[in-house]
Design an enzyme around this catalytic site. Structure first.
Site, short mmCIF file in Angstrom:
data_model
loop_
_atom_site.label_atom_id
_atom_site.label_comp_id
_atom_site.label_asym_id
_atom_site.label_seq_id
_atom_site.Cartn_x
_atom_site.Cartn_y
_atom_site.Cartn_z
N PRO A 11 4.93 -8.29 0.98
CA PRO A 11 5.68 -8.80 2.11
C PRO A 11 6.38 -7.73 2.94
CG PRO A 11 6.73 -9.37 0.03
CD PRO A 11 5.37 -8.84 -0.30
N ASN A 12 6.27 -7.93 4.24
CA ASN A 12 6.96 -7.13 5.27
C ASN A 12 6.35 -5.75 5.48
OD1 ASN A 12 8.95 -9.12 5.96
ND2 ASN A 12 9.87 -8.73 3.96
N ARG A 19 10.37 -0.50 12.19
CA ARG A 19 11.81 -0.52 11.90
C ARG A 19 12.06 0.34 10.68
NH1 ARG A 19 12.95 -5.68 10.01
NH2 ARG A 19 15.02 -4.87 9.62
N TYR A 24 11.23 4.24 5.52
CA TYR A 24 9.79 4.09 5.27
C TYR A 24 8.92 5.02 6.11
CZ TYR A 24 11.44 -0.13 2.95
OH TYR A 24 12.10 -0.99 2.13
N ASN A 80 1.46 -2.09 -3.76
CA ASN A 80 2.84 -2.05 -3.29
C ASN A 80 3.24 -3.50 -3.06
OD1 ASN A 80 5.32 -1.81 -2.12
ND2 ASN A 80 4.73 -0.23 -0.64
N ALA A 83 9.10 -6.46 -1.99
CA ALA A 83 10.23 -7.06 -2.71
C ALA A 83 9.79 -7.96 -3.87
CB ALA A 83 11.11 -7.83 -1.74
N HIS A 86 10.51 -6.94 -7.51
CA HIS A 86 11.80 -7.18 -8.17
C HIS A 86 12.01 -8.64 -8.53
CE1 HIS A 86 12.17 -3.23 -6.43
NE2 HIS A 86 12.19 -3.72 -5.19
N ASP A 93 1.73 -11.23 -14.58
CA ASP A 93 0.84 -12.12 -15.33
C ASP A 93 -0.61 -11.95 -14.86
OD1 ASP A 93 2.82 -13.17 -16.93
OD2 ASP A 93 2.92 -15.12 -15.91
N GLU A 104 1.27 1.07 -9.61
CA GLU A 104 2.36 0.50 -8.79
C GLU A 104 2.86 1.58 -7.84
OE1 GLU A 104 5.64 -0.80 -11.17
OE2 GLU A 104 6.99 -0.99 -9.43
N HIS A 106 5.54 2.65 -4.52
CA HIS A 106 6.62 2.40 -3.57
C HIS A 106 6.74 3.58 -2.63
CE1 HIS A 106 7.61 -1.15 -5.75
NE2 HIS A 106 7.57 -0.44 -6.85
N ILE A 107 6.87 3.31 -1.37
CA ILE A 107 7.01 4.36 -0.36
C ILE A 107 8.36 5.06 -0.53
CG2 ILE A 107 7.22 4.78 2.14
CD1 ILE A 107 5.41 2.20 2.46
N SER A 108 9.40 4.27 -0.72
CA SER A 108 10.75 4.82 -0.87
C SER A 108 11.05 5.06 -2.34
CB SER A 108 11.77 3.83 -0.28
OG SER A 108 11.77 2.62 -1.02
N ARG A 113 18.19 3.63 -4.22
CA ARG A 113 18.61 2.56 -3.32
C ARG A 113 19.45 1.52 -4.09
NH1 ARG A 113 13.60 0.61 0.05
NH2 ARG A 113 15.30 -0.28 1.30
N ARG A 117 16.92 -3.03 -6.64
CA ARG A 117 15.56 -2.45 -6.53
C ARG A 117 15.20 -1.59 -7.74
NH1 ARG A 117 14.26 -3.55 -1.10
NH2 ARG A 117 16.10 -3.52 0.23
O1 CA2 Z 1 9.50 1.43 -1.01
C1 CA2 Z 1 8.65 0.53 -1.02
O2 CA2 Z 1 7.47 0.70 -0.77
C2 CA2 Z 1 9.10 -0.92 -1.27
O3 CA2 Z 1 8.11 -1.55 -2.09
C3 CA2 Z 1 9.18 -1.58 0.09
C4 CA2 Z 1 9.74 -3.00 0.04
C5 CA2 Z 1 11.05 -3.04 -0.75
O4 CA2 Z 1 11.48 -4.39 -0.88
C6 CA2 Z 1 10.89 -2.44 -2.12
O5 CA2 Z 1 12.14 -2.46 -2.78
C7 CA2 Z 1 10.42 -0.99 -2.01
C8 CA2 Z 1 10.04 -3.51 1.46
C9 CA2 Z 1 8.91 -3.38 2.42
C10 CA2 Z 1 9.42 -3.72 3.80
O6 CA2 Z 1 8.88 -2.81 4.69
C11 CA2 Z 1 9.44 -2.70 5.93
C12 CA2 Z 1 8.99 -1.70 6.72
C13 CA2 Z 1 9.52 -1.50 7.97
C14 CA2 Z 1 10.50 -2.35 8.44
C15 CA2 Z 1 10.98 -3.35 7.63
C16 CA2 Z 1 10.43 -3.54 6.37
#
Ligand code: CA2
Length: 148
Positions: A11-12, A19, A24, A80, A83, A86, A93, A104, A106-108, A113, A117
């Site tokens: 998601p997202n 943004r 990111y 990836n 959210a 978490h 499963d 697995e 994660h970009i960040s 954080r 997370r």
């Molecule tokens: O760091 C990551 O890749 C995450 O999986 C990204 C998720 C976050 O919930 C995880 O804790 C860490 C969120 C992805 C949302 O990506 C956006 C990118 C640009 C603007 C808004 C959201």
């Protein structure tokens, strides 16, 4: 027939590059797909690249990867889960149920954080975790699973 890499984004992640560039980076999901295509091409691997905001769609793609795994055509899955990392029990499963080798990603750096997370339901089902390397982590993940 090349072995396949599934890169699944939750998601997202379709908002990448629009943004929160301080978290990111500035690259879009289309940029990430091109980076994954280049990494797969270097290793002679085929790529299935997907994004969904729906947990069930991610589960369906893990099942699809599981069928490729059973047929001996899967190098591995890069997930990836955003959210859902978490919150989701259904994703680990699906990973355990299909037996897919999964990394697995994660970009960040989620550990630098918010506390919510810091826990991942996916990590116990993953073979490896890449975290905090920015979108370059996707190419490094593919380099790693090319050796699996
Ligand atoms: O760091 C990551 O890749 C995450 O999986 C990204 C998720 C976050 O919930 C995880 O804790 C860490 C969120 C992805 C949302 O990506 C956006 C990118 C640009 C603007 C808004 C959201």
């Amino acid at each position: 027939m090349p072995r396949l890499v599934y890169v699944l984004n939750g998601p997202n992640l379709n908002l990448l590059g629009t943004r929160e560039p301080q978290v990111y980076g500035a690259q879009t999901l289309a940029d990430v797909q091109r980076l994954c295509e280049a990494a797969c091409a270097r290793h002679g691997l085929g790529l299935v690249f997907q994004q969904s905001n729906h947990e069930g769609a991610l589960i369906d793609w893990i099942h699809e990867a599981g069928r490729e795994h059973a047929a001996g055509r899967l190098a591995g899955v890069v997930l990836n889960a955003g959210a859902y990392t978490h919150t989701s029990i259904a994703l680990p499963d699906a990973i355990k149920g299909t037996g897919v080798p999964l990394l697995e990603l994660h970009i960040s750096n989620v550990f630098a954080r918010e506390a919510f997370r810091h826990h991942s339901w996916i990590s116990p089902a993953a073979r490896a975790v890449v975290c905090g390397l920015g979108v370059a982590g996707y190419a490094l993940a593919i380099d790693a699973l090319a050796q699996w």
